[in-house]
Design an enzyme around this catalytic site. Structure first.
Site, mmCIF file in Angstrom:
data_model
loop_
_atom_site.group_PDB
_atom_site.id
_atom_site.type_symbol
_atom_site.label_atom_id
_atom_site.label_comp_id
_atom_site.label_asym_id
_atom_site.label_seq_id
_atom_site.Cartn_x
_atom_site.Cartn_y
_atom_site.Cartn_z
ATOM 1 N N HIS A 48 4.314 -2.786 -1.940
ATOM 2 C CA HIS A 48 3.104 -1.963 -1.938
ATOM 3 C C HIS A 48 1.998 -2.582 -2.803
ATOM 4 O O HIS A 48 0.833 -2.630 -2.395
ATOM 5 C CB HIS A 48 3.442 -0.541 -2.407
ATOM 6 C CG HIS A 48 2.315 0.418 -2.262
ATOM 7 N ND1 HIS A 48 1.829 0.817 -1.031
ATOM 8 C CD2 HIS A 48 1.556 1.056 -3.188
ATOM 9 C CE1 HIS A 48 0.823 1.657 -1.210
ATOM 10 N NE2 HIS A 48 0.642 1.825 -2.508
ATOM 11 N N ASP A 73 -2.072 4.723 5.427
ATOM 12 C CA ASP A 73 -1.910 6.171 5.381
ATOM 13 C C ASP A 73 -3.171 6.772 4.773
ATOM 14 O O ASP A 73 -4.107 6.056 4.406
ATOM 15 C CB ASP A 73 -0.639 6.562 4.618
ATOM 16 C CG ASP A 73 -0.626 6.120 3.158
ATOM 17 O OD1 ASP A 73 -1.705 5.928 2.553
ATOM 18 O OD2 ASP A 73 0.479 5.988 2.602
ATOM 19 N N TRP A 102 5.046 5.050 2.537
ATOM 20 C CA TRP A 102 5.119 3.625 2.881
ATOM 21 C C TRP A 102 4.515 3.292 4.242
ATOM 22 O O TRP A 102 4.837 2.260 4.822
ATOM 23 C CB TRP A 102 6.561 3.104 2.789
ATOM 24 C CG TRP A 102 7.154 3.262 1.449
ATOM 25 C CD1 TRP A 102 6.785 2.622 0.294
ATOM 26 C CD2 TRP A 102 8.197 4.161 1.083
ATOM 27 N NE1 TRP A 102 7.537 3.057 -0.760
ATOM 28 C CE2 TRP A 102 8.427 4.018 -0.308
ATOM 29 C CE3 TRP A 102 8.965 5.083 1.775
ATOM 30 C CZ2 TRP A 102 9.384 4.728 -0.986
ATOM 31 C CZ3 TRP A 102 9.914 5.801 1.094
ATOM 32 C CH2 TRP A 102 10.115 5.620 -0.270
ATOM 33 N N HIS A 151 -7.844 -15.625 15.011
ATOM 34 C CA HIS A 151 -6.508 -15.990 14.555
ATOM 35 C C HIS A 151 -6.443 -15.952 13.025
ATOM 36 O O HIS A 151 -7.291 -16.522 12.356
ATOM 37 C CB HIS A 151 -6.163 -17.378 15.080
ATOM 38 C CG HIS A 151 -4.746 -17.770 14.880
ATOM 39 N ND1 HIS A 151 -4.351 -19.076 14.829
ATOM 40 C CD2 HIS A 151 -3.626 -17.043 14.721
ATOM 41 C CE1 HIS A 151 -3.046 -19.142 14.638
ATOM 42 N NE2 HIS A 151 -2.585 -17.916 14.571
ATOM 43 N N ASN A 177 1.897 1.829 5.451
ATOM 44 C CA ASN A 177 0.774 0.900 5.313
ATOM 45 C C ASN A 177 1.213 -0.450 5.855
ATOM 46 O O ASN A 177 2.247 -0.976 5.430
ATOM 47 C CB ASN A 177 0.347 0.779 3.849
ATOM 48 C CG ASN A 177 -0.017 2.125 3.269
ATOM 49 O OD1 ASN A 177 -1.008 2.722 3.665
ATOM 50 N ND2 ASN A 177 0.794 2.628 2.352
#
Length: 167
Positions: A100, A28, A123, A20, A125
Site C-alpha cells: 500500500h 477505493d 485494499w 505504453h 487499489n
C-alpha cells in the site's frame, strides 16, 4: 451515443491519451490522491461505482501488462483476489505485488490518470501499467521477431492463463 463505448467523456478522453507504460490508478473511495493528479471521480455514493466494475470496464478498453496491488488482497481478501483474477484471466497481464505504501509513494505520483471509485473495500487499489496489443505490434507476416516480453504475453493470452500474485 456510441454503443459499447465508455460514456463518461473525461474517462474516455483520458484513456485515449495513454501510451505504453503509462499508469492508470484505480482506487477505493479513501485513497490519498496526489495534488495535481488527473482524477476521474466515479465515486457517487459509498459502494457506487465499485472498483470491480471499473476494472471490468477497463479490461474491455485497455491493454494492460501489469496489475500492481497490495499482497494483502491475496491473503486477507481472497474473494476480491478471485474476482480480480477473473477480470484479468486471458489478458496477458502479470500480477505484481505493490505494498500500500508503494502504491501511495511511487505509483500514485506516476499515474497519468487516477480513477476514484466509491468502493469502501479494503485494499481495493490497483495500478495498471498500460501496454500495447502484442499481436498487432509484432505481426508474423512482417518477419519481425517479437521481444521475449511480447512472446510471453501472447502465450498468456492464447492459453487463457489465470494470473497469480507471487507473495
Amino acid at each position: 451515443m456510441q454503443p459499447h463505448r465508455i460514456l463518461h467523456a473525461d474517462l474516455a478522453r483520458a484513456l485515449a491519451t495513454l501510451g505504453h507504460t503509462d499508469v492508470v490508478l484505480v482506487t477505493d473511495a479513501g485513497f490519498p490522491i496526489p495534488a495535481g493528479a488527473h482524477v476521474v471521480d466515479l465515486g457517487l455514493t459509498a459502494g457506487t461505482v465499485d472498483v470491480l466494475t471499473i476494472l471490468r470496464t477497463l479490461r474491455e478498453h485497455l491493454f494492460v501488462e501489469e496489475v500492481r496491488f497490495a499482497p494483502e488482497v491475496k491473503t486477507r481478501y481472497p474473494s476480491l483476489y478471485a474476482e480480480v483474477q477473473d477480470v484479468y484471466t486471458g489478458s496477458g497481464a502479470a500480477f505484481v505485488a505493490a505494498p500500500h505504501e508503494e502504491l501511495i509513494e511511487t505509483w500514485a505520483p506516476r499515474a497519468k490518470v487516477v480513477i476514484r471509485s466509491g468502493s469502501l473495500t479494503a485494499w481495493a487499489n490497483f495500478a495498471l501499467v498500460a501496454s500495447t496489443d502484442p499481436f498487432a505490434w509484432f505481426r508474423d507476416d512482417e518477419g519481425v521477431e517479437p521481444l521475449p516480453l511480447y512472446v510471453e504475453r501472447r502465450r498468456r493470452i492464447t492459453e487463457g492463463v489465470v494470473p497469480e500474485l507471487e507473495v
